[in-house]
Motif scaffolding. Structure first.
Motif, mmCIF file in Angstrom:
data_model
loop_
_atom_site.group_PDB
_atom_site.id
_atom_site.type_symbol
_atom_site.label_atom_id
_atom_site.label_comp_id
_atom_site.label_asym_id
_atom_site.label_seq_id
_atom_site.Cartn_x
_atom_site.Cartn_y
_atom_site.Cartn_z
ATOM 1 N N VAL A 119 -31.060 -18.219 28.839
ATOM 2 C CA VAL A 119 -29.851 -18.983 29.132
ATOM 3 C C VAL A 119 -28.607 -18.092 29.136
ATOM 4 O O VAL A 119 -27.803 -18.140 30.073
ATOM 5 N N ALA A 120 -28.445 -17.284 28.092
ATOM 6 C CA ALA A 120 -27.221 -16.487 27.956
ATOM 7 C C ALA A 120 -27.145 -15.349 28.965
ATOM 8 O O ALA A 120 -26.058 -14.856 29.255
ATOM 9 N N GLY A 121 -28.304 -14.913 29.505
ATOM 10 C CA GLY A 121 -28.215 -13.950 30.589
ATOM 11 C C GLY A 121 -28.995 -12.662 30.452
ATOM 12 O O GLY A 121 -28.955 -11.819 31.360
ATOM 13 N N GLU A 122 -29.713 -12.442 29.349
ATOM 14 C CA GLU A 122 -30.463 -11.196 29.213
ATOM 15 C C GLU A 122 -31.460 -11.016 30.357
ATOM 16 O O GLU A 122 -31.544 -9.946 30.964
ATOM 17 N N LEU A 123 -32.218 -12.054 30.647
ATOM 18 C CA LEU A 123 -33.203 -11.985 31.727
ATOM 19 C C LEU A 123 -32.526 -11.796 33.076
ATOM 20 O O LEU A 123 -32.932 -10.936 33.870
ATOM 21 N N HIS A 124 -31.496 -12.564 33.329
ATOM 22 C CA HIS A 124 -30.812 -12.474 34.623
ATOM 23 C C HIS A 124 -30.232 -11.088 34.839
ATOM 24 O O HIS A 124 -30.292 -10.539 35.957
ATOM 25 N N ASP A 125 -29.673 -10.504 33.794
ATOM 26 C CA ASP A 125 -29.115 -9.153 33.906
ATOM 27 C C ASP A 125 -30.212 -8.135 34.232
ATOM 28 O O ASP A 125 -30.026 -7.261 35.087
ATOM 29 N N SER A 126 -31.349 -8.240 33.550
ATOM 30 C CA SER A 126 -32.431 -7.289 33.797
ATOM 31 C C SER A 126 -33.049 -7.509 35.180
ATOM 32 O O SER A 126 -33.512 -6.564 35.825
ATOM 33 N N PHE A 127 -33.049 -8.748 35.642
ATOM 34 C CA PHE A 127 -33.509 -9.069 37.006
ATOM 35 C C PHE A 127 -32.620 -8.389 38.040
ATOM 36 O O PHE A 127 -33.103 -7.780 39.012
ATOM 37 N N ARG A 128 -31.324 -8.477 37.844
ATOM 38 C CA ARG A 128 -30.393 -7.835 38.778
ATOM 39 C C ARG A 128 -30.522 -6.310 38.719
ATOM 40 O O ARG A 128 -30.410 -5.625 39.749
ATOM 41 N N GLU A 129 -30.727 -5.776 37.534
ATOM 42 C CA GLU A 129 -30.918 -4.331 37.392
ATOM 43 C C GLU A 129 -32.172 -3.874 38.121
ATOM 44 O O GLU A 129 -32.178 -2.828 38.777
ATOM 45 N N ALA A 130 -33.241 -4.652 38.012
ATOM 46 C CA ALA A 130 -34.492 -4.309 38.693
ATOM 47 C C ALA A 130 -34.305 -4.360 40.206
ATOM 48 O O ALA A 130 -34.813 -3.500 40.941
ATOM 49 N N THR A 131 -33.570 -5.364 40.680
ATOM 50 C CA THR A 131 -33.312 -5.473 42.119
ATOM 51 C C THR A 131 -32.485 -4.294 42.602
ATOM 52 O O THR A 131 -32.778 -3.689 43.643
ATOM 53 N N MET A 132 -31.454 -3.943 41.837
ATOM 54 C CA MET A 132 -30.586 -2.831 42.231
ATOM 55 C C MET A 132 -31.343 -1.509 42.236
ATOM 56 O O MET A 132 -31.188 -0.699 43.160
#
Length: 347
Positions: free
Chosen positions: A315-328
């Motif tokens: 919810v707070a964003g740890e997963l979403h941040d790592s998802f974006r990092e993986a995409t980048m």
């Protein structure tokens, strides 16, 4: 002519693909095919499919917050019939009222608070009930956030949205998206009203039941974050394969760049055409609900370590941040490679 040895495995493969229940998930298949085609061009073995770890929602017994029963007695409540509160209290004290699910419980509390406010405003100021009603309002206001929390984390329909599934969304199919996003925005409205000691009008309170019905066939949030997790894992696995074999990709003036051109074809066919739009859709859908979910699912003081980990990650964003990092990281590999090889994307 194909030999019997060649025909048999082909026939077996086609037969398996047509069996009921054997339909592959299109997103999973696209990631897997993309990875294996890249490995084939690089002339290396593909990596095993990634293992995806999830943090599951804590058990109900660890999330449910006890609520003290502070009902008004029927004798006192009977005097409140002039301001319309009596029928609500009678409903709550009925046999059916005592077995309400958590959504109906919150609905009742919201309706009751609206009726209570009306009684305080309309009963004569010298009424003997006024001090009791004002005191009762303060007690009930403190309980409303707990009723809200208990509904979200232990009410069947709402809880099942938060439990993480093990099936990602297909490439172009996101069941429950509209219903859940609308429900989440509505819950945020109710939460803000509760926190601001504002009355939720009857029509708004009744919408709880509507949204409960709309979402009960879906597992939207749990499936969304699993899709994000699975995509991240596949991206990291594939980027690692590419980076470990980057030296194989020969580029330069008067050099044979056939391998780089084949990689470009695979990149365009699978990543640009199928995977990248899927990643963008997952990112967009999460951004739509991230802020309201962070608000309504904020861990209470009694939250367990497991729930706090769940909240921080999903919810707070740890997963979403790592998802974006993986995409980048994946995109940057291609940008670097195409620049080195002077290849225009998709050409």
């Amino acid at each position: 002519m194909l030999s019997r040895q060649t025909l048999y495995p082909l026939f077996l493969t086609l037969s398996l693909l047509t069996l009921p229940g054997c339909e592959r998930n299109t997103a999973e298949e696209s990631f897997e095919t993309y990875h294996s085609r890249l490995a084939n061009v690089l002339d290396v073995s593909p990596s095993p499919a990634p293992e995806t770890q999830i943090i599951q929602l804590a058990d109900i017994r660890d999330l449910l917050i006890p609520i003290e029963d502070i009902r008004m007695g029927l004798l006192d409540a009977y005097e409140l019939r002039k301001c319309g509160l009596f029928h609500l209290i009678a409903e709550r004290n009925s046999v059916l009222g005592k077995v309400q699910d958590r959504t109906h419980q919150l609905r009742y509390e919201l309706l009751f608070m609206g009726g209570l406010e009306h009684c305080i405003d309309t009963l004569p100021q010298d009424s003997e009930l006024q001090p009791e009603l004002v005191n009762f309002r303060q007690l009930k206001r403190k309980q409303l956030p707990v009723y809200f929390w208990n509904m979200l984390t232990s009410g069947k329909e709402w809880r099942q949205q938060l439990r993480i599934t093990s099936l990602p969304f297909a490439l172009n199919n996101f069941p429950g998206k509209a219903e859940n996003q609308e429900a989440i925005r509505y819950l945020d409205f109710v939460y803000q009203a509760i926190q601001g000691n504002q009355t939720v009008q009857q029509k708004q309170a009744e919408r709880l039941l509507f949204h409960q019905e709309q979402i009960h066939t879906h597992r939207y949030f749990g499936q969304l974050v699993y899709s994000i997790t699975r995509s991240k894992d596949w991206l990291n696995t594939t980027t690692r394969l590419l980076e470990e074999n980057e030296s194989i990709v020969i580029c330069g003036k008067n050099r044979n760049q056939q391998k780089a051109e084949y990689l470009n074809n695979v990149f365009y066919r699978f990543f640009v055409t199928e995977i990248q739009p899927y990643l963008a859709e997952l990112d967009s859908q999460f951004n739509e609900i991230r802020e309201p979910l962070q608000t309504i699912l904020q861990p209470p003081n009694s939250a367990t370590e497991q729930y706090t980990s769940y909240y921080n990650h999903y919810v707070a964003g740890e997963l979403h941040d790592s998802f974006r990092e993986a995409t980048m990281a994946h995109v940057q590999f291609w940008q670097r490679t195409f620049k080195r090889c002077q290849i225009k994307i998709g050409i």
